[in-house]
Scaffold this motif. Structure first.
Motif, PDB file in Angstrom:
ATOM      1  N   ARG A  20       0.820  -1.218   0.000  1.00  0.00           N
ATOM      2  CA  ARG A  20       0.000   0.000   0.000  1.00  0.00           C
ATOM      3  C   ARG A  20       0.853   1.267   0.000  1.00  0.00           C
ATOM      4  O   ARG A  20       0.332   2.364  -0.170  1.00  0.00           O
ATOM      5  CB  ARG A  20      -0.970  -0.025   1.179  1.00  0.00           C
ATOM      6  N   CYS A  43      -6.602  -8.963  -1.459  1.00  0.00           N
ATOM      7  CA  CYS A  43      -6.509  -8.765  -0.009  1.00  0.00           C
ATOM      8  C   CYS A  43      -7.663  -9.451   0.716  1.00  0.00           C
ATOM      9  O   CYS A  43      -7.479  -9.988   1.807  1.00  0.00           O
ATOM     10  CB  CYS A  43      -6.481  -7.289   0.333  1.00  0.00           C
ATOM     11  N   CYS A  44      -8.836  -9.420   0.141  1.00  0.00           N
ATOM     12  CA  CYS A  44     -10.014  -9.992   0.780  1.00  0.00           C
ATOM     13  C   CYS A  44     -10.685 -11.049  -0.095  1.00  0.00           C
ATOM     14  O   CYS A  44     -11.730 -11.576   0.266  1.00  0.00           O
ATOM     15  CB  CYS A  44     -11.004  -8.906   1.179  1.00  0.00           C
ATOM     16  N   SER A  48     -14.397  -6.143  -6.143  1.00  0.00           N
ATOM     17  CA  SER A  48     -14.666  -4.818  -5.579  1.00  0.00           C
ATOM     18  C   SER A  48     -16.095  -4.391  -5.894  1.00  0.00           C
ATOM     19  O   SER A  48     -16.707  -4.842  -6.866  1.00  0.00           O
ATOM     20  CB  SER A  48     -13.684  -3.788  -6.140  1.00  0.00           C
ATOM     21  N   GLU A  52     -15.514   1.720  -4.222  1.00  0.00           N
ATOM     22  CA  GLU A  52     -14.454   1.368  -3.278  1.00  0.00           C
ATOM     23  C   GLU A  52     -13.112   1.922  -3.746  1.00  0.00           C
ATOM     24  O   GLU A  52     -12.855   2.013  -4.945  1.00  0.00           O
ATOM     25  CB  GLU A  52     -14.336  -0.150  -3.126  1.00  0.00           C
ATOM     26  N   HIS A  85      -7.306  -3.479  -1.847  1.00  0.00           N
ATOM     27  CA  HIS A  85      -7.919  -2.273  -1.290  1.00  0.00           C
ATOM     28  C   HIS A  85      -6.815  -1.255  -1.004  1.00  0.00           C
ATOM     29  O   HIS A  85      -5.715  -1.632  -0.573  1.00  0.00           O
ATOM     30  CB  HIS A  85      -8.663  -2.575   0.019  1.00  0.00           C
ATOM     31  N   GLU A  87      -6.808   0.879   1.329  1.00  0.00           N
ATOM     32  CA  GLU A  87      -6.643   0.937   2.784  1.00  0.00           C
ATOM     33  C   GLU A  87      -6.929  -0.456   3.348  1.00  0.00           C
ATOM     34  O   GLU A  87      -7.482  -1.313   2.674  1.00  0.00           O
ATOM     35  CB  GLU A  87      -7.609   1.952   3.418  1.00  0.00           C
ATOM     36  N   GLU A  88      -6.595  -0.648   4.619  1.00  0.00           N
ATOM     37  CA  GLU A  88      -6.806  -1.934   5.268  1.00  0.00           C
ATOM     38  C   GLU A  88      -8.266  -2.361   5.153  1.00  0.00           C
ATOM     39  O   GLU A  88      -9.174  -1.533   5.247  1.00  0.00           O
ATOM     40  CB  GLU A  88      -6.396  -1.839   6.740  1.00  0.00           C
ATOM     41  N   CYS A  89      -8.481  -3.663   4.963  1.00  0.00           N
ATOM     42  CA  CYS A  89      -9.837  -4.192   4.847  1.00  0.00           C
ATOM     43  C   CYS A  89     -10.029  -5.343   5.828  1.00  0.00           C
ATOM     44  O   CYS A  89      -9.112  -5.709   6.557  1.00  0.00           O
ATOM     45  CB  CYS A  89     -10.122  -4.634   3.406  1.00  0.00           C
ATOM     46  N   GLU A  90     -11.206  -5.942   5.792  1.00  0.00           N
ATOM     47  CA  GLU A  90     -11.548  -7.001   6.742  1.00  0.00           C
ATOM     48  C   GLU A  90     -10.928  -8.351   6.412  1.00  0.00           C
ATOM     49  O   GLU A  90     -10.956  -9.264   7.222  1.00  0.00           O
ATOM     50  CB  GLU A  90     -13.064  -7.160   6.813  1.00  0.00           C
TER      51      GLU A  90
END
Length: 168
Positions: A20, A43-44, A48, A52, A85, A87-90
């Motif tokens: 990032r 990342c997840c 998307s 987002e 993402h 930024e940080e995601c779940e």
């Protein structure tokens, strides 16, 4: 969603934090708003949604794995574009994503060398492809890749089988 005894591994949180800022090609990471959605996020492990914030970065999955294990992939080390993402995601919510299209399951040895692969055309074929790969004791991990562009989607490791007692 396809279910197997194997679990997809997203890009690790540590690698995501680094990506990032600067990607694996040494370029500064700039996020953007994905107005249409549908980008496969590593990342997840989902697509998307419109609106987002995402980033398209260069990622070297085998190089990162090799830095953890001491492998020396040599010419098999490659980097390519992946969406994450901005930024940080779940993190991931599914066990085995991106199975709705033809995929390649590429096998790698503990040294990081390609040992072959298999084309998976039917979502129900992933379990068989992973079992076939890991039945070979020389296979340490597999990469699932898009057929159209060869892009890395995720990895599955031998030590991350469901019930295997090892977690990320």
């Amino acid at each position: 969603m396809t279910t197997t005894a194997y679990t997809a591994r997203p890009i690790s949180p540590r690698a995501l934090k680094e990506l990032r800022t600067t990607d694996d090609a040494g370029r500064r990471t700039d996020g953007f708003t994905d107005t249409e959605g549908g980008s496969p996020l590593r990342c997840c492990l989902r697509h998307s949604e419109p609106g987002e914030r995402v980033a398209l970065v260069s990622y070297a999955p085998l190089r990162r794995w090799a830095s953890e294990t001491g492998a020396a992939p040599g010419p098999y080390d490659e980097q390519g574009p992946v969406f994450i993402h901005a930024e940080e995601c779940e993190g991931p919510q599914t066990a085995l994503p991106f199975t709705g299209s033809r995929r390649t399951v590429r096998r790698y040895s503990a040294e990081g060398h390609i040992l072959g692969g298999r084309l998976v055309e039917d979502p129900a074929g992933f379990g068989e492809a992973f079992t076939e790969a890991f039945d070979d004791p020389a296979v340490a991990l597999v990469h699932v890749r898009a057929v159209e562009y060869g892009c890395f989607l995720y990895e599955v490791r031998r030590d991350y089988e469901v019930g295997g007692g090892v977690s990320p």
